[in-house]
Design an enzyme around this catalytic site. Structure first.
Site, PDB file in Angstrom:
ATOM      1  N   ALA A   1       0.788  -1.072   0.260  1.00 21.34           N
ATOM      2  CA  ALA A   1      -0.132  -0.082  -0.109  1.00 21.34           C
ATOM      3  C   ALA A   1       0.895   1.266   0.120  1.00 21.34           C
ATOM      4  O   ALA A   1       1.937   1.185   0.521  1.00 21.34           O
ATOM      5  CB  ALA A   1      -0.882  -0.114   1.210  1.00 21.34           C
TER       6      ALA A   1
ATOM      7  N   GLY B   1       0.679  -5.064   0.626  1.00 23.59           N
ATOM      8  CA  GLY B   1      -0.291  -5.178  -0.173  1.00 23.59           C
ATOM      9  C   GLY B   1      -0.220  -5.537  -1.607  1.00 23.59           C
ATOM     10  O   GLY B   1      -0.853  -6.066  -2.456  1.00 23.59           O
TER      11      GLY B   1
ATOM     12  N   GLU C   1      -0.625  -9.286  -1.397  1.00 19.68           N
ATOM     13  CA  GLU C   1      -1.712  -9.519  -1.243  1.00 19.68           C
ATOM     14  C   GLU C   1      -2.547  -9.318  -2.604  1.00 19.68           C
ATOM     15  O   GLU C   1      -3.346 -10.254  -3.093  1.00 19.68           O
ATOM     16  CB  GLU C   1      -2.459  -8.541  -0.358  1.00 19.68           C
ATOM     17  CG  GLU C   1      -2.216  -8.871   1.117  1.00 19.68           C
ATOM     18  CD  GLU C   1      -2.923  -7.797   1.949  1.00 19.68           C
ATOM     19  OE1 GLU C   1      -2.401  -6.640   1.851  1.00 19.68           O
ATOM     20  OE2 GLU C   1      -3.727  -7.870   3.006  1.00 19.68           O
TER      21      GLU C   1
ATOM     22  N   GLU D   1       3.699  -5.654   7.341  1.00 20.83           N
ATOM     23  CA  GLU D   1       2.638  -4.556   7.734  1.00 20.83           C
ATOM     24  C   GLU D   1       3.009  -4.377   9.324  1.00 20.83           C
ATOM     25  O   GLU D   1       2.818  -3.380   9.846  1.00 20.83           O
ATOM     26  CB  GLU D   1       1.358  -4.999   7.579  1.00 20.83           C
ATOM     27  CG  GLU D   1       0.878  -4.707   6.374  1.00 20.83           C
ATOM     28  CD  GLU D   1       0.884  -5.917   5.380  1.00 20.83           C
ATOM     29  OE1 GLU D   1       1.602  -6.829   5.602  1.00 20.83           O
ATOM     30  OE2 GLU D   1       0.356  -6.222   4.170  1.00 20.83           O
TER      31      GLU D   1
HETATM   32  C1  3H9 Z   1       0.478  -2.187   3.302  1.00 22.94           C
HETATM   33  O1  3H9 Z   1       0.693  -2.942   2.462  1.00 22.94           O
HETATM   34  C2  3H9 Z   1      -1.132  -2.511   3.989  1.00 22.94           C
HETATM   35  C3  3H9 Z   1      -1.863  -3.524   3.329  1.00 22.94           C
HETATM   36  O2  3H9 Z   1      -1.717  -4.784   3.937  1.00 22.94           O
HETATM   37  C4  3H9 Z   1      -3.148  -3.075   3.479  1.00 22.94           C
HETATM   38  C5  3H9 Z   1      -3.913  -1.964   3.000  1.00 22.94           C
HETATM   39  C6  3H9 Z   1      -5.453  -1.917   2.858  1.00 22.94           C
HETATM   40  N1  3H9 Z   1       4.639   3.351   0.235  1.00 22.94           N
HETATM   41  O3  3H9 Z   1      13.468   1.763   1.264  1.00 22.94           O
HETATM   42  P1  3H9 Z   1      13.864   2.624   0.070  1.00 22.94           P
HETATM   43  C7  3H9 Z   1       9.601   4.764  -0.871  1.00 22.94           C
HETATM   44  S1  3H9 Z   1       1.460  -1.484   4.273  1.00 22.94           S
HETATM   45  C8  3H9 Z   1       5.282   4.552  -0.287  1.00 22.94           C
HETATM   46  O4  3H9 Z   1      14.964   3.634   0.164  1.00 22.94           O
HETATM   47  P2  3H9 Z   1      15.155   0.184  -0.953  1.00 22.94           P
HETATM   48  C9  3H9 Z   1      10.557   5.073   0.154  1.00 22.94           C
HETATM   49  O5  3H9 Z   1      10.027   5.956   1.177  1.00 22.94           O
HETATM   50  C10 3H9 Z   1       3.000  -1.578   3.346  1.00 22.94           C
HETATM   51  N2  3H9 Z   1       6.370   4.825  -0.420  1.00 22.94           N
HETATM   52  O6  3H9 Z   1      14.591   1.404  -1.129  1.00 22.94           O
HETATM   53  C11 3H9 Z   1      11.801   5.923  -0.624  1.00 22.94           C
HETATM   54  O7  3H9 Z   1      11.229   7.052  -0.942  1.00 22.94           O
HETATM   55  P3  3H9 Z   1      12.263   8.208  -1.179  1.00 22.94           P
HETATM   56  C12 3H9 Z   1       3.790  -2.590   3.421  1.00 22.94           C
HETATM   57  C13 3H9 Z   1       7.285   3.914  -0.112  1.00 22.94           C
HETATM   58  O8  3H9 Z   1      15.603  -0.366  -2.423  1.00 22.94           O
HETATM   59  C14 3H9 Z   1      11.665   4.974  -1.799  1.00 22.94           C
HETATM   60  O9  3H9 Z   1      10.290   4.379  -1.710  1.00 22.94           O
HETATM   61  N3  3H9 Z   1       4.795  -2.475   2.457  1.00 22.94           N
HETATM   62  C15 3H9 Z   1       6.826   2.556  -0.036  1.00 22.94           C
HETATM   63  O10 3H9 Z   1      16.204  -0.073  -0.117  1.00 22.94           O
HETATM   64  C16 3H9 Z   1      12.653   3.819  -2.093  1.00 22.94           C
HETATM   65  O11 3H9 Z   1      12.481   2.877  -0.617  1.00 22.94           O
HETATM   66  C17 3H9 Z   1       6.089  -2.355   3.271  1.00 22.94           C
HETATM   67  O12 3H9 Z   1       6.097  -1.964   4.444  1.00 22.94           O
HETATM   68  C18 3H9 Z   1       5.562   2.300   0.230  1.00 22.94           C
HETATM   69  N4  3H9 Z   1       4.873   1.248   0.465  1.00 22.94           N
HETATM   70  O13 3H9 Z   1      14.029  -0.721  -0.351  1.00 22.94           O
HETATM   71  C19 3H9 Z   1       7.370  -2.039   2.418  1.00 22.94           C
HETATM   72  N5  3H9 Z   1       8.040   1.599   0.093  1.00 22.94           N
HETATM   73  O14 3H9 Z   1      13.087   7.854  -2.156  1.00 22.94           O
HETATM   74  C20 3H9 Z   1       8.288  -0.876   2.694  1.00 22.94           C
HETATM   75  C21 3H9 Z   1       8.944   2.279  -0.124  1.00 22.94           C
HETATM   76  O15 3H9 Z   1      11.444   9.384  -1.266  1.00 22.94           O
HETATM   77  N6  3H9 Z   1       9.219  -0.700   1.598  1.00 22.94           N
HETATM   78  N7  3H9 Z   1       8.517   3.660  -0.453  1.00 22.94           N
HETATM   79  O16 3H9 Z   1      12.967   8.151   0.037  1.00 22.94           O
HETATM   80  C22 3H9 Z   1      10.403  -1.491   1.831  1.00 22.94           C
HETATM   81  O17 3H9 Z   1      10.562  -2.283   2.465  1.00 22.94           O
HETATM   82  C23 3H9 Z   1      11.371  -0.911   1.117  1.00 22.94           C
HETATM   83  O18 3H9 Z   1      11.322   0.368   0.541  1.00 22.94           O
HETATM   84  C24 3H9 Z   1      11.748  -1.673  -0.148  1.00 22.94           C
HETATM   85  C25 3H9 Z   1      12.851  -1.110  -1.019  1.00 22.94           C
HETATM   86  C26 3H9 Z   1      12.245  -3.448   0.257  1.00 22.94           C
HETATM   87  C27 3H9 Z   1      10.583  -2.069  -1.164  1.00 22.94           C
END
Ligand code: 3H9
Length: 708
Positions: free
Chosen positions: A70, A109, A112, A132
């Protein structure tokens, strides 16, 4: 071809390739599921249903990831339809087979969406997970119901409660996906799989009908075990127990009822301050990497690193560097010291082997990149040198003179000092623009915080290199200015003093520790002193004795313990008593007697404090000094203070750091507390000018994060 786009350039494109509708999500950088993407997915499925040429749908992500989840930036904002659960239900209900082809991150998500698809293929390098819980949430788009039905209660609980990522092979073993592609070309792998499904006339296969919960006994056992473990481990956290409740709902209710239950639990989590704190921490960790220097300059290359000093700190730093795959040369003054340094490094690895976290082979491999020498000439090719010798200006300057002589031009010269003036060290050599501070926290191979201390004359590319190194070491680099204690230790000195005042005023160290633990810290301040060794703080207090304001309140209790040689765990007693080899101490009546004597000596009539009063003072001191640190430009923004306290000082992540916590508590309440406490001790409780200004403007710390 249809294109749906928004100003921030999120698009979901769908294009017919033969009889397969390829749906590509393109929302840089990680394809987060914002409202445009959600709408686009529904439109794509609708388009597939009505187009008789479409025999199957293939969902892929553009760029480096499938979907990272998400869109976290939307949390806390007004909801925009369609909701993600509806999107997932629409995908699952599709009358034609839907295939998810996964590369990079398929998280939250994102996974999902894949689980709602009918078939899943991954390529190597993919990471899948339901993280999450780390944001104070639970999988809220059917994930708790579908994952549990697909892989069974035990595996689903393990994924959702840890939030860990699994690779392609493990995903296959768990049954999260159907196959691992032969190549890294996710589009071709997905197309080939979809063609195969069409050729075999495979029908939609819905995860809601999967049989992972068929063994009711196994599910009940897994749920009961998770409840027992989680209650103990996740003190104060809301979402882990709710995740278990959702899995129980999956086991006991119909799919529709389970989805409804999951939605209610998700919304409760989404509305909680814990979610807000954890999401703040998530963004703070990423924002701290963006200093003015990293924006302005490129990092110098880093391949080999020198470490001067083989004590506990130098060895820990060496291990952190080796773990990141860097080549390390350790310098010590003679052969014996070098041997001890190497032994320190080995001891760190042996400790990990003893805990079953490392194998002998991994240790041997890491040590192949470790070299030792007694001559600085061995650092001629080092890209960075980190000095970690005794905290003494003359000793440090002597080391830097040698580095100036021996290191190549362009080498970054860093000191791991905790409090010495880095400007002075830099000014003592011919290349002050190459000198900065890299302040590691002990144990350096474990603690995530790395303060990047930036003296005025350092070049921007040196700072950028330090942040690049932090990233390589998987640490959270935080930019700090030069002052005694930088960000973290400067604040620690103040909130520890507040704890000492509370102790002398009537609270026992045991009550203070408990109140601080109940707030969410893993340990209280006196447990930490006992763990680190009381002699360290004692030395610092003696060092500051000459410059201390003679009017400032000074509590002597810690000095009294140190004078008895009670330095904590390593001497068997400190604030607590430790039975032979024990790591958990027992309250010590003799310590309470010493405290009583000190109260009498200081003329203090002891008062009773509630745990809440203790926490209010402790937090007010921490927040006030945090505000000073920002006001003085030592930290760039309040969020840098938050990241520092979370990653170096055990501040509970779910509270977002002291400055975020202050915003939720109300800055006017914090200021009112400080003014109240100042009635007894106006010198200690001087309100930070920044705090006063923010309250006067009706603003908060978050507004400064946004403005920066
Ligand atoms: C969810 O899904 C809820 C659902 O179950 C239900 C809904 C109803 N959204 O980490 P990085 C940005 S909860 C928006 O530096 P990497 C991050 O801020 C979500 N932005 O890169 C950064 O921005 P900036 C569950 C996001 O390669 C840029 O992307 N998912 C999101 O080291 C690069 O990120 C998670 O918890 C996001 N979801 O790692 C996953 N994710 O360039 C969270 C990232 O402006 N994300 N950004 O600073 C991660 O674990 C890591 O970002 C990922 C990439 C492994 C994907």
């Amino acid at each position: 071809m249809t294109l749906l786009s928004a100003p921030e350039s999120a698009t979901v494109e769908h294009e017919l390739r033969g009889n397969i509708l390829v749906v590509t999500i393109d929302h840089a950088p990680v394809n987060a599921l914002n409202s445009v993407v959600r709408r686009g997915l529904i439109e794509a499925i609708d388009a597939a249903e009505v187009n008789p040429s479409v025999r199957a749908v293939l969902i892929v992500g553009a760029g480096r990831n499938f979907i990272a989840g998400a869109d976290i930036r939307e949390f806390g904002m007004p909801a925009q339809p369609p909701a993600l659960p509806d999107v997932c239900n629409r995908i699952e209900a599709c009358g034609k087979p839907v295939v998810a082809a996964i590369h990079g991150a398929a998280l939250g998500g994102g996974l999902e969406v894949a689980l709602a698809s009918h078939y899943r293929i991954v390529v190597e390098g993919a990471k899948l997970g339901l993280p999450e819980v780390q944001l104070g949430l639970l999988p809220g788009a059917g994930g708790t119901q579908r994952a549990t039905r697909l892989v069974g209660a035990e595996s689903a609980l393990s994924l959702m409660l840890s939030g860990r990522h699994v690779d392609a092979q493990e995903a296959l073993r768990l049954g999260l996906v159907d196959r691992v592609g032969q190549s890294a070309d996710v589009l071709n792998e997905g197309l080939a799989y979809a063609h195969e499904l069409i050729a075999t006339q495979a029908a939609p296969r819905r995860t809601r009908d999967a049989r992972g919960l068929a063994d009711q006994q196994a599910s009940a056992t897994a749920i009961a075990a998770a409840r027992a473990n989680t209650q103990k481990k996740t003190r104060g956290l809301l979402s882990p127990m709710k995740i278990i409740d959702c899995v129980a709902a999956a086991a006991n209710l119909s799919f529709e009822e389970g989805l409804r239950f999951e939605r209610e639990q998700f919304l409760e989590c989404a509305d909680s301050p814990q979610r807000a704190g954890l999401v703040h921490a998530f963004f703070a960790e990423r924002e701290v990497q963006k200093s003015p220097e990293t924006r302005a300059a490129r990092s110098r290359p880093i391949r080999s690193v020198g470490v001067v000093g083989g004590g506990t700190m130098g060895a820990g730093i060496a291990v952190a560097l080796l773990d990141a795959g860097l080549s390390v040369t350790m310098i010590e003054r003679d052969g014996d010291a070098l041997q001890r340094g190497r032994a320190h490094v080995e001891k760190v690895y042996d400790g990990l082997i003893g805990k079953g976290r490392l194998t002998q082979e991994t240790k041997a491999r890491a040590l192949q990149c470790f070299h030792g020498d007694t001559s600085y000439d061995a650092l001629a090719d080092a890209d960075i040198v980190i000095e970690a010798v005794f905290e003494d200006m003359a000793v440090k300057k002597a080391v830097f003179t040698e580095l100036d002589r021996a290191c190549k031009q362009g080498a970054v010269l860093a000191t791991n000092t905790s409090y010495l003036d880095i400007d002075e060290i830099a000014a003592s050599i011919s290349r002050p623009h190459d000198v900065l501070g890299l302040h590691f926290f002990s144990p350096a191979n474990i603690m995530k915080l790395l303060e990047v201390v930036v003296p005025p004359r350092v070049s921007a590319d040196v700072v950028a290199t330090a942040f690049d190194l932090a990233k390589k070491l998987r640490k959270v680099g935080v930019r700090a200015g030069v002052c005694d204690g930088f960000i973290g230790n400067r604040m620690l000195a103040v909130y520890r003093a507040a704890a000492d005042h509370l102790m002398e005023d009537g609270a026992s160290p045991y009550q203070i520790d408990k109140a601080v633990r109940d707030f969410g810290f893993p340990m209280g301040p006196y447990q930490v002193i006992d763990l680190a060794g009381g002699d360290i703080g004692w030395a610092a207090r003696k060092r500051r004795a000459l410059t201390r304001d003679p009017h400032a309140r000074y509590v002597r209790i810690s000095d009294e313990l140190c004078e008895r040689g009670w330095f904590g765990q390593k001497t068997g007693r400190g604030f607590y008593r430790y039975d032979e080899g024990a790591r958990i101490g027992k309250p010590d009546p003799e310590v309470e007697l010493i405290i009583a004597t000190e109260r009498e000596r200081a003329g203090v009539a002891p008062r009773v404090f509630s745990d809440e009063q203790i926490v209010r003072r402790y937090m007010a001191a921490m927040i006030n000094e945090g505000a000073n640190v920002v006001h003085d430009g030592i930290a760039l923004r309040p969020l840098d203070v938050d990241a520092t306290l979370i990653h170096g000082f055990g501040f509970p992540r779910y509270r977002g750091g002291p400055m975020h916590y202050a915003d939720t508590f109300g800055l006017d309440s914090v200021l009112a507390d400080i003014r109240e406490f100042a009635k007894d001790d106006p010198l200690f409780w001087r309100a930070s000018p920044l705090l006063v200004e923010l309250v006067a403007r009706g603003a908060n710390f978050a507004s400064l994060n946004r403005a920066a």
